[in-house]
Design an enzyme around this catalytic site. Structure first.
Site, PDB file in Angstrom:
ATOM      1  CG  HIS A  42       9.488   5.656 -25.064  1.00 42.81           C
ATOM      2  ND1 HIS A  42       9.327   6.573 -25.954  1.00 42.81           N
ATOM      3  CD2 HIS A  42      10.688   5.392 -24.099  1.00 42.81           C
ATOM      4  CE1 HIS A  42      10.533   7.147 -26.263  1.00 42.81           C
ATOM      5  NE2 HIS A  42      11.548   6.805 -24.874  1.00 42.81           N
ATOM      6  CB  ALA A  43       5.343   2.264 -27.273  1.00 40.75           C
ATOM      7  CD  GLU A  44       3.605  -1.421 -24.191  1.00 42.11           C
ATOM      8  OE1 GLU A  44       2.688  -1.831 -24.305  1.00 42.11           O
ATOM      9  OE2 GLU A  44       3.706  -1.431 -25.138  1.00 42.11           O
ATOM     10  CB  THR A  45       7.557   2.564 -18.340  1.00 44.87           C
ATOM     11  OG1 THR A  45       7.791   3.832 -19.572  1.00 44.87           O
ATOM     12  CG2 THR A  45       8.068   2.567 -18.134  1.00 44.87           C
ATOM     13  CG  HIS A  75       9.222  -3.219 -26.330  1.00 42.54           C
ATOM     14  ND1 HIS A  75       7.063  -3.183 -26.339  1.00 42.54           N
ATOM     15  CD2 HIS A  75       9.282  -2.246 -26.262  1.00 42.54           C
ATOM     16  CE1 HIS A  75       7.222  -1.817 -25.909  1.00 42.54           C
ATOM     17  NE2 HIS A  75       8.656  -1.328 -25.915  1.00 42.54           N
TER      18      HIS A  75
END
Length: 270
Positions: A42-45, A75
């Protein structure tokens, strides 16, 4: 190791921006964190662990895209705060120690969470050669968003131009190391938002980010000055979409949103 996927800046599943969240006892080596983030994809973890009581922060927090660690992520911070509050791991406001200083997430009775983040300093900038062609639009204004956000903020002619963007991500990444935040004033504020945006970060492995909290620390001061109000609502017009409440408080910006846990499972390889 327990892992959760949380849709942030969303009030229902499969909207907003998904983030992986792992609550740890301590941070392992960076390679392990990066491998997990790549696997989550995903975009960030977000990775967090509790800190000893009595300090300036309650939890340490780091964020990784599939290819690199980043300095600021709104987010995934919202997602982490949501996990802490929904599981009872933390009560009340939570203070995170991060690369961008201490960030505070405060839950409200209605289920929303407000993040206290540093306001991005905006300075006029030049658009790199070829960036307008790669983006597919000619900006009206271009600004640098400073060290923590690190992207270019570009205003387009109108909301339709933002929705219509179909950038060449490879070309955009080749002509600029910075990401691009494209924005315009809302055509109809009666729909409940004041400005729109889309965010493209091909050089950190994210062609288009669904809803970007950090970008709103730049969008808030930009549109607050233009519209003459400190409290605004932004619509990030990605395919998943999401709304972010913003409140400009000088050097700090408050971002408000909701989050929903959609996956709660076990990471077997740790």
């Amino acid at each position: 190791m327990r892992i959760r996927i949380v849709d942030a800046f969303a009030d229902r599943p499969f909207a907003g921006n998904p983030a992986g969240v792992l609550l740890l006892d301590a941070f392992p080596g960076d390679d392990r964190l990066q491998n997990v983030a790549l696997e989550v994809n995903h975009a960030e973890t977000a990775f967090a662990h509790p800190l000893p009581p009595g300090g300036e922060a309650d939890w340490a927090l780091r964020w990784f895209t599939p290819v690199t660690e980043v300095d600021l992520c709104g987010h995934a911070t919202l997602a982490t705060a949501h996990v802490l509050h929904s599981t009872g791991a933390h009560r009340g406001p939570v203070r995170f120690a991060t690369r961008s200083g201490v960030l505070v997430a405060t839950p409200a009775e209605d289920g929303s969470i407000t993040l206290d983040l540093p306001t991005a300093p905006l300075t006029p900038a030049a658009l790199p050669q070829g960036a307008a062609e790669a983006l597919g639009a000619e900006p009206l204004a271009v600004l640098d968003t400073g060290p923590h956000v690190g992207d270019l903020l570009v205003e387009l002619a109108d909301e339709r131009a933002v929705h219509a963007l179909r950038p060449d991500h490879r070309a955009l990444g080749a002509c600029s190391r910075q990401g691009v935040i494209a924005t315009a004033r809302a055509e109809n504020p009666g729909l409940g938002y004041d400005f729109v945006s889309r965010c493209f970060f091909p050089n950190v492995g994210i062609d288009e980010d669904p809803v970007t909290g950090s970008a709103h620390t730049a969008l808030a001061p930009y549109w607050s000055e233009r519209l003459g109000r400190t409290r605004l609502t932004g619509l990030q017009a990605s395919p998943r979409s999401g709304r972010v409440g913003t409140e400009l408080r000088g050097e700090r910006t408050l971002l408000t949103g909701r989050a929903v846990t959609v996956v709660d499972g076990e990471l077997l390889a740790w």
